[in-house]
Design an enzyme around this catalytic site. Structure first.
Site, mmCIF file in Angstrom:
data_model
loop_
_atom_site.group_PDB
_atom_site.id
_atom_site.type_symbol
_atom_site.label_atom_id
_atom_site.label_comp_id
_atom_site.label_asym_id
_atom_site.label_seq_id
_atom_site.Cartn_x
_atom_site.Cartn_y
_atom_site.Cartn_z
ATOM 1 N N THR A 210 0.875 -1.072 0.076
ATOM 2 C CA THR A 210 0.031 0.204 0.087
ATOM 3 C C THR A 210 0.944 1.150 0.039
ATOM 4 O O THR A 210 2.295 1.129 -0.238
ATOM 5 C CB THR A 210 -0.859 -0.079 1.276
ATOM 6 O OG1 THR A 210 -1.878 1.011 0.964
ATOM 7 C CG2 THR A 210 -0.322 0.055 2.606
ATOM 8 N N ASN A 211 0.332 2.336 0.389
ATOM 9 C CA ASN A 211 1.153 3.534 0.334
ATOM 10 C C ASN A 211 0.676 4.352 1.540
ATOM 11 O O ASN A 211 -0.297 3.912 2.260
ATOM 12 C CB ASN A 211 1.213 4.522 -0.836
ATOM 13 C CG ASN A 211 -0.280 4.817 -1.308
ATOM 14 O OD1 ASN A 211 -1.126 5.114 -0.442
ATOM 15 N ND2 ASN A 211 -0.754 4.480 -2.390
#
Ligand code: CTP
Length: 403
Positions: A210-211
């Protein structure tokens, strides 16, 4: 700019020594052309009589949750539907805590829960109370819910001490309420699609990539667009934020889910604001079973996700499309390249090197880039950035005929 005349404002007064300054706030709002009704908590009435506000507002002051026998109206429901803006000034630590937790044990807090109007809050309390982690958490909660905070300021307090916690100057409170009110309804009849939050791509049943996006910017755009009268669809990846009130909310997780939801909502939209942090890569293979630990480590094979903003930009057909560019170097040229390649009308450059910009914080430092024009904005709250983007969109609509 002046406030539209007869803007309906509900002024909530809670019980602090600064309650008497509610009179100045009331007079200031009336001077600006607003129609003001006042609601007071029980504690506020210990500091100042409802009669004062009744005489000045020309209306009975709302104090009681339960109507008299025989009165068929449910006071808080009717009162919640009336205002275009709710302003709580002063807001005590107690009322802030109730609002942050959705408690509704008196007329003011019940009305707040039953209303969809935007809310502005001017806190007033002693410095120690203001600094307490519980108060800070509650104020943060209000900000996350889209409530606008005005102050507090540094100065003389009820205890005779001086410090942070003093009610913001009434003139400032009035000015901020006015500037918020000028935008009411200027997006009514428009449909705005917003994407926000991060995306996730699975590696196996327990792990994903993810980020660091928290979704604050996208939720701020959705919230303000709704408060300004638009019909709003928010397509959101994971984000630990409260859903904005009155917004059609579509929860997604992966890039392909976000793409499907955004593409189908795009058809009926007048504008798209694409704040979501879309992952550029995903694992080539998603393992069905948990990948076991291995002394040699693990190399992830990632393939590119499709940049669906490019496709949407290419077939926008009169819609306005706004993108974001998150950069750590060569911000302006990189953002301009994305503006062209993705067929955008506006790109909002977010430079991660600026303090107060980017992930997780409530402020942002952005540059609005449209064609050859680049307008750097000072550090401001994400709600204000949202307003500037929406102002730009409205400006563009006034220059071009409706699609
Ligand atoms: N975007 C998208 N699909 C992707 C990647 C980005 O729709 N796969 C959108 C984002 O929502 C944003 C804009 O494109 O509005 C720019 O995103 P950004 O991450 O800054 O740029 P990228 O195009 O991914 O380029 P790079 O990561 O190389 O900077």
């Amino acid at each position: 700019m002046a406030m539209p005349s007869k803007t309906r404002i509900l002024l909530g007064i809670s019980g602090g020594i600064a309650a008497y300054k509610g009179v100045e706030v009331l007079r200031g709002l009336q001077r600006e052309g607003a129609e003001v009704r006042v609601a007071m908590t029980a504690a506020a009435q210990k500091f100042i009589q409802p009669l004062t506000f009744e005489a000045l507002s020309g209306h009975p002051v709302y104090t009681r949750l339960f109507p008299d026998a025989g009165d068929p109206d449910i006071v808080h429901v009717k009162l919640g539907e009336w205002p275009e803006l709710i302003l709580i000034a002063p807001a005590t630590a107690n009322v802030i805590a109730k609002m942050a937790n959705g408690l509704a044990d008196d007329l003011l807090t019940c009305t707040l829960l039953s209303s969809e109007a935007p809310v502005m809050v001017a806190p007033a309390m002693e410095t120690a109370m203001y600094r307490h982690p519980a108060a800070q958490r509650n104020l943060q909660r209000l900000a996350d819910m889209g409530y606008r905070l005005i102050g507090p300021e540094d100065g003389a307090l009820a205890s005779g001490r001086s410090g942070l916690g003093r009610l913001a100057d009434p003139e400032r409170i009035v000015a901020e309420a006015v500037s918020s009110a000028v935008t009411f309804g200027d997006l009514s009849g428009r449909k705005i699609l917003v994407t926000g939050g991060r995306t996730e791509e699975d590696i196996d049943p327990v792990r994903f990539i993810t980020n660091r996006s928290t979704g604050k910017m996208g939720y701020a755009v959705a919230r303000r667009a709704r408060q300004r009268g638009a019909d709003v669809v928010l397509v959101s990846g994971p984000a630990d934020l409260d859903q904005p009130a009155g917004v059609e909310f579509i929860r997604v997780r992966t890039v392909s889910e976000m793409r499907a939801a955004t593409e189908s909502a795009f058809e009926g939209a007048d504008a798209l604001v694409m704040t979501a942090a879309v992952l550029d890569f995903r694992p080539r293979v998603v393992s069905d079973a948990k990948i076991k630990k291995n002394a040699n480590g693990l190399t992830l094979d990632l393939v590119a996700n499709e940049d669906f903003l490019v496709g949407l930009g290419a077939r926008k057909n009169g819609r306005i499309v706004v993108g974001f560019a998150m950069e750590t170097e060569n911000g302006l040229p990189n953002a301009r390249k994305k503006l062209d390649e993705k067929h955008l009308d506006l790109i909002v450059l977010n430079d991660l090197n600026e303090s107060g910009a980017g992930f997780g914080v409530d402020t942002n430092v952005v540059t609005l880039i449209d064609g050859d024009e680049a307008e750097p904005l000072p550090k401001m709250s994400k709600l204000e950035v949202a307003d500037r983007i929406l102002d730009w969109v409205i400006d563009r609509w006034t220059q071009t005929p409706r699609p």
